[in-house]
Design a protein around this motif. Structure first.
Motif, mmCIF file in Angstrom:
data_model
loop_
_atom_site.group_PDB
_atom_site.id
_atom_site.type_symbol
_atom_site.label_atom_id
_atom_site.label_comp_id
_atom_site.label_asym_id
_atom_site.label_seq_id
_atom_site.Cartn_x
_atom_site.Cartn_y
_atom_site.Cartn_z
ATOM 1 N N THR A 25 -15.811 17.633 4.199
ATOM 2 C CA THR A 25 -14.529 17.828 4.361
ATOM 3 C C THR A 25 -14.050 16.880 5.492
ATOM 4 O OG1 THR A 25 -14.598 19.846 3.441
ATOM 5 C CG2 THR A 25 -12.555 19.546 4.512
ATOM 6 N N ALA A 28 -14.415 13.248 4.947
ATOM 7 C CA ALA A 28 -13.096 12.880 4.046
ATOM 8 C C ALA A 28 -11.816 12.745 4.756
ATOM 9 C CB ALA A 28 -13.120 13.878 2.914
ATOM 10 N N ILE A 29 -11.839 13.725 5.734
ATOM 11 C CA ILE A 29 -10.411 13.551 6.444
ATOM 12 C C ILE A 29 -10.437 12.167 7.387
ATOM 13 C CG2 ILE A 29 -9.114 14.796 8.186
ATOM 14 C CD1 ILE A 29 -9.945 17.455 6.790
ATOM 15 N N ALA A 31 -12.187 9.363 7.170
ATOM 16 C CA ALA A 31 -12.113 8.270 6.619
ATOM 17 C C ALA A 31 -10.639 8.007 6.001
ATOM 18 C CB ALA A 31 -13.135 8.487 5.385
ATOM 19 N N ARG A 32 -10.143 9.004 5.299
ATOM 20 C CA ARG A 32 -8.945 8.780 4.905
ATOM 21 C C ARG A 32 -7.748 8.570 6.102
ATOM 22 N NH1 ARG A 32 -5.303 13.088 1.420
ATOM 23 N NH2 ARG A 32 -3.406 11.799 0.881
ATOM 24 N N ALA A 33 -7.878 9.327 7.167
ATOM 25 C CA ALA A 33 -7.084 8.622 8.367
ATOM 26 C C ALA A 33 -7.264 7.568 8.842
ATOM 27 C CB ALA A 33 -7.427 9.647 9.419
ATOM 28 N N VAL A 35 -8.428 4.765 7.128
ATOM 29 C CA VAL A 35 -7.936 3.883 6.078
ATOM 30 C C VAL A 35 -6.451 3.883 5.981
ATOM 31 C CG1 VAL A 35 -8.093 3.316 3.657
ATOM 32 C CG2 VAL A 35 -10.157 4.120 4.584
ATOM 33 N N ALA A 36 -5.844 4.964 6.136
ATOM 34 C CA ALA A 36 -4.382 5.143 6.273
ATOM 35 C C ALA A 36 -3.838 4.298 7.190
ATOM 36 C CB ALA A 36 -4.014 6.644 6.176
ATOM 37 N N LYS A 37 -4.467 4.422 8.215
ATOM 38 C CA LYS A 37 -3.769 3.920 9.630
ATOM 39 C C LYS A 37 -4.170 2.395 9.554
ATOM 40 C CE LYS A 37 -3.435 7.877 12.348
ATOM 41 N NZ LYS A 37 -2.843 7.943 13.918
ATOM 42 N N LEU A 47 -14.195 -1.196 6.078
ATOM 43 C CA LEU A 47 -14.948 -0.479 5.006
ATOM 44 C C LEU A 47 -16.369 -0.690 5.406
ATOM 45 C CD1 LEU A 47 -12.937 -1.115 1.855
ATOM 46 C CD2 LEU A 47 -13.126 0.804 3.354
ATOM 47 N N LEU A 50 -17.215 2.016 7.849
ATOM 48 C CA LEU A 50 -17.079 3.445 7.377
ATOM 49 C C LEU A 50 -18.317 3.707 6.707
ATOM 50 C CD1 LEU A 50 -13.393 3.975 6.277
ATOM 51 C CD2 LEU A 50 -14.783 5.203 7.937
#
Length: 89
Positions: A25, A28-29, A31-33, A35-37, A47, A50
């Motif tokens: 978890t 995932a949090i 990695a998502r942050a 990629v979003a920024k 990538l 990561l």
């Protein structure tokens, strides 16, 4: 697999599962942050980084250990550990 379940108490298995779920978890949090920024033109450079982070975190999982050429490393058995002790002593 039933040998493992009978040898280890259920609360230990549940605790190990909880640790793995929390680790996944958090990964995932993060990695998502990241990629979003990131700007879209920076993603090809971000990538691979990561991927390296995820590969290093996979070492915390029992099945994530790899040898020098990338093949999976089998965990040592009790017989292997006993043989090592005899060699040392």
């Amino acid at each position: 697999m039933t040998e493992l379940a009978s040898a280890v108490p259920a609360y230990v298995l549940l605790a190990a599962l909880a640790v793995i779920v929390v680790l996944l978890t958090v990964v995932a949090i993060v990695a998502r942050a990241v990629v979003a920024k990131a700007r879209p033109q920076d993603l090809p450079h971000i990538l691979p980084g990561l991927g390296q982070v995820l590969a290093s975190l996979a070492l915390f999982l029992p099945w994530g250990r790899r040898g020098p050429q990338g093949e999976a490393v089998a965990p040592p058995t009790r017989q292997d550990r006993g043989a090592r002790r005899q060699l040392r002593g």
